[in-house]
Design an enzyme around this catalytic site. Structure first.
Site, PDB file in Angstrom:
ATOM      1  N   ASP A 298       1.018  -0.965  -0.280  1.00  0.00           N
ATOM      2  CA  ASP A 298      -0.294   0.233   0.236  1.00  0.00           C
ATOM      3  C   ASP A 298       1.096   0.729  -0.412  1.00  0.00           C
ATOM      4  OD1 ASP A 298      -1.969   1.918   0.438  1.00  0.00           O
ATOM      5  OD2 ASP A 298      -3.058   0.781   1.627  1.00  0.00           O
TER       6      ASP A 298
HETATM    7  C1  NOJ Z   1      -3.504   3.856  -0.233  1.00  0.00           C
HETATM    8  C2  NOJ Z   1      -5.257   3.330  -0.113  1.00  0.00           C
HETATM    9  O1  NOJ Z   1      -5.339   2.474   1.386  1.00  0.00           O
HETATM   10  C3  NOJ Z   1      -5.159   2.462  -0.945  1.00  0.00           C
HETATM   11  O2  NOJ Z   1      -6.379   1.549  -0.345  1.00  0.00           O
HETATM   12  C4  NOJ Z   1      -4.877   2.877  -2.483  1.00  0.00           C
HETATM   13  O3  NOJ Z   1      -5.203   2.663  -3.121  1.00  0.00           O
HETATM   14  C5  NOJ Z   1      -3.542   4.142  -2.520  1.00  0.00           C
HETATM   15  N1  NOJ Z   1      -3.658   4.800  -1.752  1.00  0.00           N
HETATM   16  C6  NOJ Z   1      -3.115   4.840  -3.711  1.00  0.00           C
HETATM   17  O4  NOJ Z   1      -4.233   5.234  -3.917  1.00  0.00           O
END
Ligand code: NOJ
Length: 867
Positions: A285
């Site tokens: 993530d």
């Molecule tokens: C953080 C989020 O938790 C995730 O779900 C997302 O895909 C990424 N940021 C990218 O924006």
């Protein structure tokens, strides 16, 4: 080897046999399994062959580029890997999110995951995935950052439960895998996120929550989960998506049993790659990677977005360094690259890219021309970055509407209040009340990822949101329909009760009163909700408005739109609240869907994808306090008893149970029949198929001098991540690295008993029983109905189980007086429990109750299986 086994067993004993999760820890598990060894289909095999051939031609620096992000806002997408110009390969484009292409124009705003879950319609789940996949493909994005099946929805107030499909692993598993198939059948890659136990927003990231004044926060929250719940609840949907061939998985921000999601060797190496036979790649993530060597050895394959919140990240040049100085074996880098390319070929990205070219949109603005490197606009060239390609199709419109309308749940309908019929019900005037019925003054797209809530709720906030191309507004749609029959329409969208409100509420034949409750991702706070909701109450004075309407008029239809369960107790039993509709974020057709159900254009068929409790205390709470040592612990003490499993187990009556939903028609189930689908029902799994030999790629490390920035190289800006290092001296080993306990580089030569294929031991997926039941629409309307199958497992002291668990659902459409036979397939795994002692799945002896019916508490038919 033996010592690592003993450690694992000891750790397992600590987790499982101990009475609490207080000292939960995650045992080490090494090495990271090489991909392509489990028994999979020809498509994976062929993709692996191609990937190995491709990667064999790459230099170390090119492999680093393939697996490292180039940095925040350095490309058009929310994340991009580096390029490999020698093979004319541009970086892989990762784009949010789970309900459509985020941060761009001319795309469909599909209903949220929870809304797809609420349809209980498998065909729509697949088609919604297909619609989303087609639009990503049209925009030239490679990896869709969705679907989300973590959160599981254990916490009713968890900020992102609306992105996933509902509070049940089976429902999430079916919806998740069909979504993956729909997406990947269109030449783009799905990403199953967030792995794993990412149940709340509070403390998921340290920098984020320190910003909210939790200055004592020292580390990310640890979700402490016991082994049985990990398998039967949290990993279940991921297993299903791996079985469906998902190309990538996103590891989560939180710790699991005190080891960070993106460097947790037990979860990535053991559960995902070994036990569940995952052959794609694990991507972090965004900024969820907090170490270099540790994360890579624990099974992380791709780091995103590259930098670490504005400072150089852990891969890129650091990956070059760790491989060159021998800390990370070269085979691990090869495996990272091969896994990435195998998934790329598996979903057909090579062909898609040939047709579409690269991304034709830009995540950082809707301007046609903008900075190529938005991270540093001053030093960047400006170019056309947005081609404004319209990817909306008739198919995506149809599916977005159908999902929204099929998800609407009718909770209450006294005296056939709904559907509204102005003639037979003598309605001359209708009033629409509550701001949730109206258009937000700022337009359909609250600035910054839907981070406000000023009108109708059609999506939550955060990376799982979208820019709507338009938004159908309930008040407009209802007014339009009412005027078709010359019904007068009045409204009041205020959030307080006033004389004018009273007048509007009193003078109509029926009020339609709207209220909402919103939540989103932790990086943003809306109305003091830091991602997670503060409570289960309606926002904007919703309860007071509904109650006042009920005092002033004898006929009130309430429409609640919510990201999750809400407290309805303050008014639900009021005799003047004649009907209640419940809707989760419905996307761009929200208004039309609601109006169609109210006026009878569609007979409601949605089912609650979670339980609505009578008391807020009945929900598993959000951990909101930082302990003295700064390391928040979240013990999942409810174990496998989440949502309705807990209410049933404690014999607690909810307001509305999981699976609940009324119809305008009457329905009857009859004639349940259970028959074996296989001659041999062994209670333990057969030995897993043998693993293919580990592959190796002939490659030689480059000379250290080749890994240094080329002379006179022009960096596009200081934060762009390159594979080259500045200082050659670090490329030579200097001292020894403190490898984690249990570290090994020797590949296992057999699968774990529960492993051996995509999603686990292939025998898990074999059908073992068939259940049939008749369903009749007794009229008076045509409509769709969901047959739900629950199993009651045999109980034992060693393995107590919830009274019922969802193990099948089928939705059918029938005309009045029509009967059909519903068929449910029970697979071996549907009858199995995770045996923590043998570390495998097992089917227990005894009596399995088989229930078929309308909801988790209204199961009209029962039969049994004796084993
Ligand atoms: C953080 C989020 O938790 C995730 O779900 C997302 O895909 C990424 N940021 C990218 O924006």
């Amino acid at each position: 080897m033996l010592s690592s086994l003993l450690i694992a067993i000891a750790a397992f004993a600590t987790i499982v046999v101990g009475s609490s999760l207080d000292h939960a820890w995650s045992p080490p598990y090494y090495p990271s399994p090489l991909g392509g060894r489990v028994k999979s289909d020809d498509k994976w095999k062929e993709s692996y062959e191609r990937a190995r051939d491709f990667v064999a031609q790459l230099t170390l620096l090119e492999k680093v580029n393939l697996t490292s992000g180039i940095g925040t806002e350095q490309g058009r997408c929310v994340g991009q890997t580096g390029e490999i110009p020698r093979f004319n390969m541009s970086g892989i484009c990762f784009q949010d999110g789970p309900l459509g292409v985020r941060a761009t124009d001319f795309v469909t705003g599909f209903p949220a995951g929870i809304t797809a879950g609420s349809t209980f319609n498998k065909d729509l789940m697949y088609k919604r995935g297909a619609g989303i996949g087609q639009e990503f493909r049209g925009k030239g994005a490679d990896v869709i950052l969705g679907p989300a099946t973590g959160p599981m929805g254990t916490k009713a107030l968890g900020g992102r439960i609306w992105e996933a499909f509902g509070s049940d692993p089976y429902l999430q598993g079916v919806a998740g895998s069909l979504t993956v198939e729909g997406m990947q059948d269109h030449g783009v890659m799905a990403n199953a996120k967030h792995f794993i136990a990412n149940e709340q927003e509070h403390f998921r990231r340290v920098s984020e929550y320190r910003k909210y004044n939790f200055t004592d926060l020292e580390s990310e929250i640890s979700s402490n989960v016991d082994d049985r719940a990990m398998h039967e609840i949290y990993a279940w949907p991921f297993a299903e998506m791996i079985h469906s061939g998902v190309g990538s998985i996103m590891c989560s921000y939180n710790k699991i049993n005190n080891s960070l999601g993106c460097q947790n060797s037990y979860l990535l190496n053991k559960i995902a790659k070994d036990e569940l036979g995952f052959d794609g790649f694990v991507v972090s993530d965004w900024y969820g990677q907090k170490s270099g060597v540790a994360a890579v050895l624990a099974g992380l394959d791709v780091g995103m977005p590259g930098d670490d919140e504005g400072v150089p990240g852990f891969l890129g040049a650091n990956l070059t360094t760790m491989v060159m100085n021998g800390t990370v074996p070269e085979w691990r880098l090869n495996d990272m690259a091969v896994r990435t390319m195998a998934a790329y070929y598996y979903v057909g990205l090579d062909k898609t890219r040939e047709k579409i070219g690269g991304p034709n949109f830009y995540s950082w603005s809707l301007n046609t021309t903008d900075a190529v490197y938005h991270a540093d606009p001053e030093s960047s060239p400006y170019e056309v970055v947005n081609e404004h390609v319209d990817v909306q199709t008739d198919f995506s419109q149809e599916i977005a509407y159908k999902t929204a309308v099929e998800a609407l749940v009718l909770l209450k309908n006294n005296n056939k209040t709904l559907p509204l019929n102005s003639k037979s019900q003598k309605i001359k005037k209708l009033s629409i009340l509550g701001k949730a019925a109206a258009a937000a003054p700022v337009g359909p797209n609250c600035p910054s990822t839907q981070g406000c809530s000023d009108g109708v709720l059609a999506v939550g906030w955060g990376s799982g949101s979208i820019e709507f191309p338009f938004l159908s507004i309930p008040a407009d749609e209802i007014s339009r329909r009412a005027r078709e029959n010359h019904v007068s329409v009045d409204w009041n969208f205020g959030t307080t009760v006033s004389d004018q409100f009273d007048k509007t509420a009193t003078t109509s034949d029926v009020n339609i009163v709207f209220a909402l409750s919103d939540s989103g991702e932790g990086f943003q706070a809306v109305e003091d909700n830091l991602g997670d909701r503060n409570n289960a109450s309606l926002w904007h004075n919703g309860d007071a408005i509904i109650k006042r309407a009920a005092e002033k008029n004898s006929n009130n239809i309430v429409v609640v739109t919510s990201v999750g369960p809400v407290n309805l107790e303050r008014w639900i039993d009021h005799p003047n609240i004649t009907a209640v509709l419940f809707t989760t974020p419905g996307g761009q057709y929200t208004g039309q869907a609601i109006s169609d159900v109210i006026f009878g254009g569609y007979n409601p068929s949605g089912r609650l994808p979670f339980t609505i409790a009578k008391k807020d205390d009945d929900y598993v709470p959000i951990v909101k306090d930082v302990p003295e040592d700064g390391h928040p612990q979240d013990n999942f003490d409810e174990g496998i008893y989440i949502d309705y499993r807990l209410f049933d187990h404690l014999n607690k009556t909810p307001r509305y149970e999981f699976g609940y939903g009324l119809s305008y028609s009457n329905w009857e189930f009859s004639n349940i029949e259970v028959s074996p689908a296989s001659d041999d029902l062994s209670q333990s799994l057969p030995a897993p198929p043998s693993l293919a030999q580990p592959y190796s790629i002939d490659s030689n490390l480059p000379e250290p001098s080749e890994c240094v920035f080329p002379k006179d190289f022009h960096r596009v800006n200081d934060l762009y991540e390159y594979p080259w290092v500045k200082d050659q001296s670090k490329l030579t080993a200097n001292g020894s690295y403190p490898y984690p306990e249990g570290y090994s580089t020797v590949q296992h030569d057999t699968s774990l008993p529960a492993g051996g294929g995509p999603g686990g031991n292939p025998a898990l997926y074999k059908n073992v029983y068939k259940v049939k039941a008749d369903l009749t629409n007794q009229g008076p309307y045509k409509g769709a109905y969901v047959g739900q199958l629950y199993l009651g497992f045999p109980q034992s002291d060693k393995y107590p189980s919830p009274p019922k668990q969802l193990r099948g659902f089928e939705k059918v459409e029938l005309t009045p007086n029509e009967t059909t036979c519903l068929e449910f397939d029970l697979r071996w795994k549907d009858l199995a429990i995770w045996d923590v002692y043998s570390q495998s799945w097992t089917i227990q002896s005894g009596c399995y109750k088989v229930y078929v019916g309308s909801s988790s508490r209204n199961l009209e038919l029962v039969s049994q299986i004796n084993i």
